[in-house]
Design a protein around this motif. Structure first.
Motif, PDB file in Angstrom:
ATOM      1  N   GLY A   1      49.840  13.395   1.075  1.00 26.76           N
ATOM      2  CA  GLY A   1      49.126  12.833   0.062  1.00 26.76           C
ATOM      3  C   GLY A   1      47.659  12.558   0.786  1.00 26.76           C
TER       4      GLY A   1
ATOM      5  N   THR B   1      41.293   9.732   0.373  1.00 28.68           N
ATOM      6  CA  THR B   1      41.611  10.194  -0.868  1.00 28.68           C
ATOM      7  C   THR B   1      42.619  10.535  -1.371  1.00 28.68           C
ATOM      8  OG1 THR B   1      40.576  11.585  -2.682  1.00 28.68           O
ATOM      9  CG2 THR B   1      40.955  12.638  -0.456  1.00 28.68           C
ATOM     10  N   THR B   2      43.484  10.802  -2.097  1.00 32.56           N
ATOM     11  CA  THR B   2      45.112  11.073  -2.288  1.00 32.56           C
ATOM     12  C   THR B   2      45.437  11.760  -2.756  1.00 32.56           C
ATOM     13  OG1 THR B   2      45.209   9.417  -4.559  1.00 32.56           O
ATOM     14  CG2 THR B   2      45.713   8.716  -2.445  1.00 32.56           C
ATOM     15  N   GLU B   3      46.475  12.338  -3.009  1.00 35.31           N
ATOM     16  CA  GLU B   3      46.726  14.043  -3.611  1.00 35.31           C
ATOM     17  C   GLU B   3      46.694  15.557  -3.113  1.00 35.31           C
ATOM     18  OE1 GLU B   3      49.276  13.850  -6.437  1.00 35.31           O
ATOM     19  OE2 GLU B   3      49.022  11.421  -5.762  1.00 35.31           O
ATOM     20  N   VAL B   4      46.244  14.996  -1.807  1.00 41.50           N
ATOM     21  CA  VAL B   4      46.530  15.886  -0.513  1.00 41.50           C
ATOM     22  C   VAL B   4      46.931  17.101  -0.656  1.00 41.50           C
ATOM     23  CG1 VAL B   4      44.891  17.008   1.204  1.00 41.50           C
ATOM     24  CG2 VAL B   4      43.711  14.968  -0.021  1.00 41.50           C
ATOM     25  N   GLU B   5      46.991  18.035  -0.250  1.00 40.81           N
ATOM     26  CA  GLU B   5      47.780  19.337   0.092  1.00 40.81           C
ATOM     27  C   GLU B   5      47.658  20.364   0.679  1.00 40.81           C
ATOM     28  OE1 GLU B   5      51.273  21.491  -0.414  1.00 40.81           O
ATOM     29  OE2 GLU B   5      50.614  20.041  -1.790  1.00 40.81           O
TER      30      GLU B   5
ATOM     31  N   ILE C   1      39.503  20.293   1.704  1.00 42.84           N
ATOM     32  CA  ILE C   1      40.596  19.890   0.753  1.00 42.84           C
ATOM     33  C   ILE C   1      41.252  20.268   0.195  1.00 42.84           C
ATOM     34  CG2 ILE C   1      41.511  17.472  -0.244  1.00 42.84           C
ATOM     35  CD1 ILE C   1      38.529  15.619   0.953  1.00 42.84           C
ATOM     36  N   TYR C   2      42.501  20.909   0.350  1.00 47.17           N
ATOM     37  CA  TYR C   2      42.970  21.914  -0.844  1.00 47.17           C
ATOM     38  C   TYR C   2      43.541  20.453  -1.403  1.00 47.17           C
ATOM     39  CZ  TYR C   2      45.648  24.749  -3.384  1.00 47.17           C
ATOM     40  OH  TYR C   2      46.256  25.684  -4.270  1.00 47.17           O
ATOM     41  N   LYS C   3      43.510  20.197  -2.700  1.00 49.53           N
ATOM     42  CA  LYS C   3      44.113  19.408  -2.999  1.00 49.53           C
ATOM     43  C   LYS C   3      45.512  19.374  -4.274  1.00 49.53           C
ATOM     44  CE  LYS C   3      42.152  15.412  -4.574  1.00 49.53           C
ATOM     45  NZ  LYS C   3      42.645  14.097  -4.122  1.00 49.53           N
ATOM     46  N   LYS C   4      47.021  18.862  -4.288  1.00 49.60           N
ATOM     47  CA  LYS C   4      47.732  19.323  -5.034  1.00 49.60           C
ATOM     48  C   LYS C   4      47.257  19.558  -6.780  1.00 49.60           C
ATOM     49  CE  LYS C   4      50.501  15.747  -2.194  1.00 49.60           C
ATOM     50  NZ  LYS C   4      52.010  15.139  -2.259  1.00 49.60           N
ATOM     51  N   ASN C   5      46.375  19.338  -7.124  1.00 48.21           N
ATOM     52  CA  ASN C   5      46.314  19.832  -8.562  1.00 48.21           C
ATOM     53  C   ASN C   5      45.506  21.396  -8.305  1.00 48.21           C
ATOM     54  OD1 ASN C   5      43.680  19.400  -7.796  1.00 48.21           O
ATOM     55  ND2 ASN C   5      42.539  17.917  -9.362  1.00 48.21           N
TER      56      ASN C   5
ATOM     57  N   GLN D   1      33.617  19.834  -5.189  1.00 49.00           N
ATOM     58  CA  GLN D   1      34.391  20.481  -5.997  1.00 49.00           C
ATOM     59  C   GLN D   1      33.435  21.640  -5.497  1.00 49.00           C
ATOM     60  OE1 GLN D   1      35.010  21.588 -10.195  1.00 49.00           O
ATOM     61  NE2 GLN D   1      37.166  20.913 -10.055  1.00 49.00           N
TER      62      GLN D   1
END
Length: 108
Positions: free
Chosen positions: A23, A52-56, A67-71, A98
């Motif tokens: 991520g 950044t982190t938590e990226v899908e 960026i499409y985030k995991k959330n 966002q």
């Protein structure tokens, strides 16, 4: 040898995005329009930098990036002179902003 930790690489005209399987998103290249999201004072990044982190998932245009985030949050930055980011203005975005939240993105 192929890095087993790399999930996806996207490029625009003069910038690159590298998404690792854990991520983490790394960026490099031109930031003249904000396309790597490292702030207005940084026009170019010659060293791969963790953004950044938590990226899908990641997507890129010629001079912008998404960026499409995991959330389930969609983030965008970069060239917006014709409203490409859909944020209600035509100002380039030099840092991630966002665009949408709680959305589902499916890839084919």
């Amino acid at each position: 040898m192929k890095d087993p930790l790399v999930k996806k690489i996207c490029t625009g005209y003069y910038h690159s995005l590298l998404l690792r399987k854990n991520g983490e998103l790394f960026v490099s290249g031109s930031n003249g329009n904000g396309q790597i999201g490292i702030g207005k004072d940084n026009k170019c990044q010659t060293k791969i930098t963790l953004l950044t982190t938590e990226v899908e998932d990641i997507f890129s245009g010629a001079d912008n990036s998404f960026i499409y985030k995991k959330n389930k949050e969609l983030i965008g930055f970069g060239e917006n002179n014709k409203g490409q980011l859909g944020i209600g203005n035509n100002e380039n975005q030099f840092e991630p902003i966002q665009l949408m939240k709680e959305i589902e993105i499916k890839t084919i």
